[in-house]
Design a protein around this motif. Structure first.
Motif, PDB file in Angstrom:
ATOM      1  N   ALA A  23       0.827  -1.207   0.000  1.00 12.74           N
ATOM      2  CA  ALA A  23       0.000   0.000   0.000  1.00 12.74           C
ATOM      3  C   ALA A  23       0.860   1.255   0.000  1.00 12.74           C
ATOM      4  CB  ALA A  23      -0.914  -0.012   1.223  1.00 12.74           C
ATOM      5  N   TYR A  24       0.283   2.314  -0.567  1.00 11.53           N
ATOM      6  CA  TYR A  24       0.928   3.631  -0.600  1.00 11.53           C
ATOM      7  C   TYR A  24       0.036   4.597   0.186  1.00 11.53           C
ATOM      8  CZ  TYR A  24       3.289   7.776  -2.326  1.00 11.53           C
ATOM      9  OH  TYR A  24       3.998   8.949  -2.394  1.00 11.53           O
ATOM     10  N   PRO A  25       0.580   5.308   1.178  1.00 19.10           N
ATOM     11  CA  PRO A  25      -0.271   6.167   2.017  1.00 19.10           C
ATOM     12  C   PRO A  25      -0.866   7.355   1.261  1.00 19.10           C
ATOM     13  CG  PRO A  25       2.048   6.498   2.547  1.00 19.10           C
ATOM     14  CD  PRO A  25       1.989   5.380   1.543  1.00 19.10           C
ATOM     15  N   VAL A  26      -2.165   7.577   1.498  1.00 18.31           N
ATOM     16  CA  VAL A  26      -2.857   8.751   0.954  1.00 18.31           C
ATOM     17  C   VAL A  26      -2.996   9.792   2.051  1.00 18.31           C
ATOM     18  CG1 VAL A  26      -4.992   9.629  -0.083  1.00 18.31           C
ATOM     19  CG2 VAL A  26      -4.094   7.393  -0.764  1.00 18.31           C
ATOM     20  N   CYS A  27      -3.656   9.404   3.158  1.00 11.48           N
ATOM     21  CA  CYS A  27      -3.851  10.359   4.239  1.00 11.48           C
ATOM     22  C   CYS A  27      -4.408   9.674   5.483  1.00 11.48           C
ATOM     23  CB  CYS A  27      -4.808  11.473   3.816  1.00 11.48           C
ATOM     24  SG  CYS A  27      -6.489  10.898   3.521  1.00 11.48           S
ATOM     25  N   GLU A  28      -4.347  10.404   6.580  1.00 19.23           N
ATOM     26  CA  GLU A  28      -5.020  10.017   7.811  1.00 19.23           C
ATOM     27  C   GLU A  28      -6.384  10.684   7.806  1.00 19.23           C
ATOM     28  OE1 GLU A  28      -4.452  10.333  12.663  1.00 19.23           O
ATOM     29  OE2 GLU A  28      -2.787  10.852  11.343  1.00 19.23           O
ATOM     30  N   MET A  29      -7.411   9.903   8.124  1.00 17.00           N
ATOM     31  CA  MET A  29      -8.765  10.425   8.191  1.00 17.00           C
ATOM     32  C   MET A  29      -9.197  10.433   9.658  1.00 17.00           C
ATOM     33  SD  MET A  29     -10.261   8.688   4.708  1.00 17.00           S
ATOM     34  CE  MET A  29     -11.648   9.816   4.520  1.00 17.00           C
ATOM     35  N   ASN A  30     -10.442  10.768   9.942  1.00 22.43           N
ATOM     36  CA  ASN A  30     -10.886  10.869  11.329  1.00 22.43           C
ATOM     37  C   ASN A  30     -10.658   9.590  12.119  1.00 22.43           C
ATOM     38  OD1 ASN A  30     -11.740  13.552  11.213  1.00 22.43           O
ATOM     39  ND2 ASN A  30     -13.736  12.974  10.411  1.00 22.43           N
ATOM     40  N   THR A  31     -11.058   8.451  11.568  1.00 22.49           N
ATOM     41  CA  THR A  31     -10.960   7.187  12.294  1.00 22.49           C
ATOM     42  C   THR A  31     -10.092   6.164  11.587  1.00 22.49           C
ATOM     43  OG1 THR A  31     -12.876   6.178  11.206  1.00 22.49           O
ATOM     44  CG2 THR A  31     -13.314   7.483  13.179  1.00 22.49           C
ATOM     45  N   SER A  32      -9.490   6.549  10.489  1.00 18.76           N
ATOM     46  CA  SER A  32      -8.840   5.549   9.641  1.00 18.76           C
ATOM     47  C   SER A  32      -7.658   6.127   8.882  1.00 18.76           C
ATOM     48  CB  SER A  32      -9.863   4.989   8.651  1.00 18.76           C
ATOM     49  OG  SER A  32     -10.407   6.045   7.883  1.00 18.76           O
ATOM     50  N   PHE A  33      -6.985   5.219   8.188  1.00 23.56           N
ATOM     51  CA  PHE A  33      -5.912   5.591   7.268  1.00 23.56           C
ATOM     52  C   PHE A  33      -6.318   5.106   5.883  1.00 23.56           C
ATOM     53  CE2 PHE A  33      -3.763   5.217  11.356  1.00 23.56           C
ATOM     54  CZ  PHE A  33      -3.076   6.417  11.407  1.00 23.56           C
ATOM     55  N   LEU A  34      -6.116   5.945   4.887  1.00 26.76           N
ATOM     56  CA  LEU A  34      -6.441   5.613   3.506  1.00 26.76           C
ATOM     57  C   LEU A  34      -5.147   5.372   2.742  1.00 26.76           C
ATOM     58  CD1 LEU A  34      -8.661   5.347   1.321  1.00 26.76           C
ATOM     59  CD2 LEU A  34      -8.361   7.794   0.878  1.00 26.76           C
ATOM     60  N   TYR A  35      -5.159   4.287   1.962  1.00 31.16           N
ATOM     61  CA  TYR A  35      -3.998   3.896   1.170  1.00 31.16           C
ATOM     62  C   TYR A  35      -4.421   3.610  -0.268  1.00 31.16           C
ATOM     63  CZ  TYR A  35      -2.076   2.565   5.754  1.00 31.16           C
ATOM     64  OH  TYR A  35      -1.658   2.553   7.059  1.00 31.16           O
ATOM     65  N   ILE A  36      -3.490   3.840  -1.202  1.00 28.80           N
ATOM     66  CA  ILE A  36      -3.607   3.314  -2.558  1.00 28.80           C
ATOM     67  C   ILE A  36      -3.107   1.873  -2.483  1.00 28.80           C
ATOM     68  CG2 ILE A  36      -2.701   3.424  -4.925  1.00 28.80           C
ATOM     69  CD1 ILE A  36      -4.371   5.845  -4.388  1.00 28.80           C
ATOM     70  N   LEU A 139      -6.598  11.922  -5.292  1.00 31.24           N
ATOM     71  CA  LEU A 139      -7.598  11.604  -4.274  1.00 31.24           C
ATOM     72  C   LEU A 139      -7.685  12.686  -3.197  1.00 31.24           C
ATOM     73  CD1 LEU A 139      -7.201   7.788  -3.637  1.00 31.24           C
ATOM     74  CD2 LEU A 139      -9.220   8.969  -4.474  1.00 31.24           C
ATOM     75  N   ARG A 140      -6.531  13.143  -2.721  1.00 31.37           N
ATOM     76  CA  ARG A 140      -6.509  14.159  -1.652  1.00 31.37           C
ATOM     77  C   ARG A 140      -7.284  15.404  -2.057  1.00 31.37           C
ATOM     78  NH1 ARG A 140      -0.473  13.238  -1.671  1.00 31.37           N
ATOM     79  NH2 ARG A 140      -0.244  11.380  -0.367  1.00 31.37           N
ATOM     80  N   ALA A 141      -7.279  15.727  -3.341  1.00 25.85           N
ATOM     81  CA  ALA A 141      -7.988  16.917  -3.814  1.00 25.85           C
ATOM     82  C   ALA A 141      -9.496  16.798  -3.612  1.00 25.85           C
ATOM     83  CB  ALA A 141      -7.682  17.164  -5.290  1.00 25.85           C
TER      84      ALA A 141
END
Length: 146
Positions: A23-36, A139-141
């Motif tokens: 996985a490649y990190p996208v961002c930290e969200m409120n309760t989770s981490f998003l990855y490509i 995605l971040r956009a």
């Protein structure tokens, strides 16, 4: 049942090199981490993992589940806006890795596996780090600002 906040053997808990294998990190969200997800035969495929080391949705409180599904919905919305799939499949597995996560898999009518279940890891399409970063930036956009 005791719920661990982090498991030192879990890629989603430890992040870094363990998660970088797939996985490649996208961002930290409120309760989770998003990855490509690194295998990109379905352009825009992501994984969203809860911050707590829990195995099942029922291990979360009702409020935590609601917040987690808000993150899932925000990620799904960003994937739809960024990559314009015809459908987004959601997969929650974890037979071998017991950390709550969802695979968010864009499906395209003219692509492979349309009308069927997605293959977990076809090992067909891998990108360079700069290409993963371009997907993550796209995605971040479309994700809500934290």
């Amino acid at each position: 049942m005791e719920i661990k906040m982090k498991d030192p053997n879990c890629a989603y808990c430890m992040q870094g090199d363990m998660a970088a294998a797939f996985a490649y990190p996208v961002c930290e969200m409120n309760t989770s981490f998003l990855y490509i997800f690194k295998e990109q035969s379905k352009r825009g495929r992501c994984v969203i993992a809860h911050k707590k080391h829990v195995s099942e949705l029922i291990d979360l409180t009702a409020e935590e589940r609601t917040a987690f599904f808000s993150d899932v919905a925000a990620a799904a919305n960003a994937i739809h806006k960024a990559f314009k799939p015809d459908k987004l499949n959601y997969g929650a597995y974890g037979d071998t890795g017991s950390h709550l996560h969802f695979h968010l898999v864009p499906k395209y009518r003219d692509g492979e596996e349309w009308g069927g279940t997605f293959e977990m890891n076809s090992k067909k399409t891998f990108l360079s780090d700069s290409e993963y970063e371009n997907l993550a930036r796209t995605l971040r956009a479309y994700l809500p600002a934290e």
